[in-house]
Write a protein that holds these residues in place. Structure first.
Motif, PDB file in Angstrom:
ATOM      1  N   PHE A   1     -48.218 -72.298 -98.409  1.00 21.73           N
ATOM      2  CA  PHE A   1     -48.902 -73.289 -97.573  1.00 21.73           C
ATOM      3  C   PHE A   1     -47.851 -74.068 -96.779  1.00 21.73           C
ATOM      4  CE2 PHE A   1     -51.355 -72.350-101.283  1.00 21.73           C
ATOM      5  CZ  PHE A   1     -52.661 -72.275-100.850  1.00 21.73           C
ATOM      6  N   TRP A   2     -48.269 -74.629 -95.646  1.00 21.50           N
ATOM      7  CA  TRP A   2     -47.302 -75.351 -94.822  1.00 21.50           C
ATOM      8  C   TRP A   2     -47.942 -76.545 -94.125  1.00 21.50           C
ATOM      9  CZ3 TRP A   2     -48.808 -75.439 -89.727  1.00 21.50           C
ATOM     10  CH2 TRP A   2     -49.656 -74.401 -89.282  1.00 21.50           C
ATOM     11  N   GLY A   3     -47.091 -77.527 -93.845  1.00 21.41           N
ATOM     12  CA  GLY A   3     -47.530 -78.717 -93.121  1.00 21.41           C
ATOM     13  C   GLY A   3     -46.340 -79.363 -92.436  1.00 21.41           C
ATOM     14  N   PHE A   4     -46.600 -80.089 -91.343  1.00 18.45           N
ATOM     15  CA  PHE A   4     -45.543 -80.734 -90.570  1.00 18.45           C
ATOM     16  C   PHE A   4     -45.718 -82.245 -90.554  1.00 18.45           C
ATOM     17  CE2 PHE A   4     -45.216 -76.474 -88.761  1.00 18.45           C
ATOM     18  CZ  PHE A   4     -43.850 -76.338 -88.549  1.00 18.45           C
ATOM     19  N   LEU A   5     -44.592 -82.957 -90.610  1.00 18.74           N
ATOM     20  CA  LEU A   5     -44.524 -84.351 -90.225  1.00 18.74           C
ATOM     21  C   LEU A   5     -43.874 -84.374 -88.848  1.00 18.74           C
ATOM     22  CD1 LEU A   5     -43.270 -86.215 -93.436  1.00 18.74           C
ATOM     23  CD2 LEU A   5     -45.510 -86.438 -92.356  1.00 18.74           C
ATOM     24  N   SER A   6     -44.457 -85.107 -87.917  1.00 22.12           N
ATOM     25  CA  SER A   6     -43.911 -85.074 -86.565  1.00 22.12           C
ATOM     26  C   SER A   6     -44.082 -86.414 -85.863  1.00 22.12           C
ATOM     27  CB  SER A   6     -44.621 -83.987 -85.734  1.00 22.12           C
ATOM     28  OG  SER A   6     -44.194 -84.017 -84.391  1.00 22.12           O
ATOM     29  N   ASN A   7     -42.997 -86.853 -85.217  1.00 23.90           N
ATOM     30  CA  ASN A   7     -43.112 -87.959 -84.259  1.00 23.90           C
ATOM     31  C   ASN A   7     -42.780 -87.450 -82.869  1.00 23.90           C
ATOM     32  OD1 ASN A   7     -40.327 -87.732 -84.140  1.00 23.90           O
ATOM     33  ND2 ASN A   7     -39.931 -89.579 -85.336  1.00 23.90           N
TER      34      ASN A   7
END
Length: 587
Positions: A202-208
């Motif tokens: 599974f994957w997820g991003f934190l992004s600004n």
């Protein structure tokens, strides 16, 4: 603000005694979500952080969702992008970084930012390869929700069972590796992994936008005791983030990194919403199905489809049993009343069918799919505004049972609140789910008792004579540990042979009326099937409930009528229900 990468995030938020299965179920049933879950997102944002040194990695102590998870610490390894799977290799080009287009935009709030990024992603994912949803402030994930969810194509709304990956956005310049942000992203991925037990990665991003962090989760499918492993890839550009998402949603993505596909036929069109998922079934609502049904006047239907992980002789047999009963209902001399679900789409009607609406062991199809009407909602007492509406609902159920027993010669065997829906169009109750149903002998009650079976429905619907036989046989188990006794109890209960009788449904109807009026007394039975293990004390609670009802000055006589098969007298229960309903409205 925390900037160190070598720290540990700790949280003390507790989700009560909810099980993982209940959390997954409630993610798609917002009407039943607990108030403690609704505020969890806000609580996590303000959680106190406790930090501990750890070389080249961090540890997350997330809110335990079951007692077994108390004290679990999840290790997060820091990885370089060169260690990514080759299919996700990030090749940076000299193209203008798409983030610049978004960085030059001024947003009023996080919701506007999510909307803009979602619109951009819709044009980036492979054509027809994914659905992108702005899920800010929705709480669809058991009270939590990332800003953006990338799901399988063919969905009209996000669903935890069909998520490829997620993006949680932060304000421009906000630090991404703060413990609270990383901990919340890990919590999202854990929730998704529980909704997709057959998937490994599974994957997820934190992004600004100016900076991006990828967090991956790997779960060991062979051992539920093994904690999931997290890996973190920091300092990615937004272009690299987009490249990863494109590869992860493309047709060439590894099977272990994508959710199990929708089991529904593509001819049905987009799934309007998923209604339920069990070990064997997925149930969804489809609209604009006129071309499939050939009836423009009623384009909406509920479709039940076998899940790949549920395929097997026993589960397939359960599926075809229900389909066989529904086919037979269409062939009886007297059409079923509106309180019985109706088969309206049967793509396998010309395959495997023996002409009588049933299958033989040699002709079992690999999977089963069919459509039924009406589309209803679970019955909740708050749905009714007058006592007469509620009493009419009870009459609807008795009408359906009378037709089943006298015309269709069928015993439902699993009558409970989960298997009764409310049709908002006709304002009536409908009996659904006939996978446990039993066909009575043609000359019933003449040869009743000659053909027997075992019970496999809900715990609350176990016939009293089966329960009494269970207690006799359980005495032979002897003194064992509780867990062993529970396993032995399940084996004993599922081995008892008995002849189903219409009075079994009538007794279950009395419990059903009580469950509508006093739902708190039936919470422990609501989703519990007898095949579920680790239900300590379930049978004992059922015995106590049965004894209480039988000696009750009010409800005891209705139970006696049910055991005697007095359907006419049993209709008087509506008068008691009206009085109880008035008391409910008053309080």
């Amino acid at each position: 603000m925390i900037q160190s990468e070598n720290k540990c995030y700790s949280s003390s938020v507790v989700l009560g005694s909810l099980t993982n299965e209940e959390l997954v179920d409630r993610a798609d049933m917002p009407r039943e979500r607990d108030s403690e879950l609704q505020g969890l997102n806000c609580m996590l944002r303000h959680e106190v952080l406790q930090l501990q040194d750890s070389p080249d990695s961090i540890e997350l102590q997330l809110p335990p969702e079951t007692p077994a998870e108390e004290g679990h610490r999840y290790k997060v390894e820091e990885m370089a992008t060169i260690h990514l799977d080759p299919c996700f290799a990030l090749t940076v080009t000299k193209e203008l970084d798409p983030a610049q287009l978004l960085l030059n935009t001024t947003w009023k709030n996080e919701r506007d930012m999510s909307r803009s990024v979602t619109e951009y992603l819709c044009n980036w994912v492979p054509m027809g390869g994914a659905s992108v949803f702005n899920t800010s402030n929705t709480g669809f994930l058991s009270g939590l929700a990332p800003n953006i969810c990338i799901c399988l194509p063919g969905l009209l709304s996000p669903d935890s069972a069909f998520i490829y990956g997620i993006i949680d956005l932060k304000q421009l310049g906000e630090t991404l590796d703060a413990g609270s942000s990383l901990g919340k992203l890990a919590q999202y991925l854990l929730r998704i992994s529980r909704a997709q037990p057959d998937r490994k990665h599974f994957w997820g991003f934190l992004s600004n936008l100016s900076s991006n962090l990828l967090l991956t989760l790997t779960q060991d499918q062979s051992s539920s005791a093994q904690l999931p492993q997290f890996q973190r890839y920091s300092n990615l550009t937004f272009l690299e983030t987009l490249q990863y998402i494109h590869a992860a949603t493309d047709v060439g993505a590894p099977p272990s990194t994508i959710p199990v596909g929708l089991p529904f036929s593509p001819t049905l069109g987009p799934l309007h919403r998923k209604l339920a998922t069990t070990r064997k079934w997925m149930v969804g609502e489809f609209r604009n199905s006129s071309a499939v049904l050939g009836d423009s006047s009623n384009p909406t239907m509920v479709v039940k489809a076998s899940l790949p992980r549920g395929i097997g002789h026993r589960s397939t047999l359960d599926h075809v049993i229900e389909l066989g009963h529904l086919r037979r209902f269409l062939r009886v001399r007297l059409a079923p009343p509106p309180s019985i679900e109706k088969l309206v789409w049967d793509p396998l009607s010309e395959e495997f069918d023996d002409g009588e609406g049933m299958y033989t062991d040699r002709s079992l199809p690999f999977g089963v799919e069919f459509g039924i009407t009406p589309v209803g909602i679970p019955i909740i007492l708050n749905d009714f505004t007058t006592p007469s509406q509620f009493s009419s609902c009870l009459d609807n159920i008795l009408d359906g049972l009378e037709w089943l027993h006298t015309v269709a010669k069928t015993v439902h065997r699993d009558l409970r609140p989960d298997n009764i829906i409310f049709n908002p169009v006709t304002q009536s109750a409908v009996i659904i789910d006939f996978d446990c149903a039993w066909s009575l002998p043609p000359d019933f009650p003449g040869d009743f008792g000659e053909v027997k079976t075992t019970y496999g429905g809900a715990l609350v619907s176990v016939p009293r004579r089966v329960l009494e036989k269970f207690n006799e046989m359980l005495k032979t188990v002897g003194d064992t540990e509780v867990s062993g006794a529970m396993d032995a109890g399940v084996e004993i209960l599922t081995s008892i042979q008995y002849a189903p009788h219409p009075t079994d449904d009538l007794c279950a109807f009395v419990f059903l009326a009580l469950a509508f009026l006093y739902p708190a007394q039936f919470v422990s039975f609501r989703h519990c099937r007898i095949l579920d293990r680790n239900r300590e004390g379930g049978m004992k609670r059922l015995e106590q409930l049965l004894d209480t009802v039988r000696i009750s000055a009010i409800w005891g006589k209705w139970w006696a009528m049910a055991e005697a098969g007095d359907r006419v007298g049993l209709r008087g229960i509506r008068d008691v229900a009206q009085v109880e309903f008035m008391d409910f409205l008053w309080h």
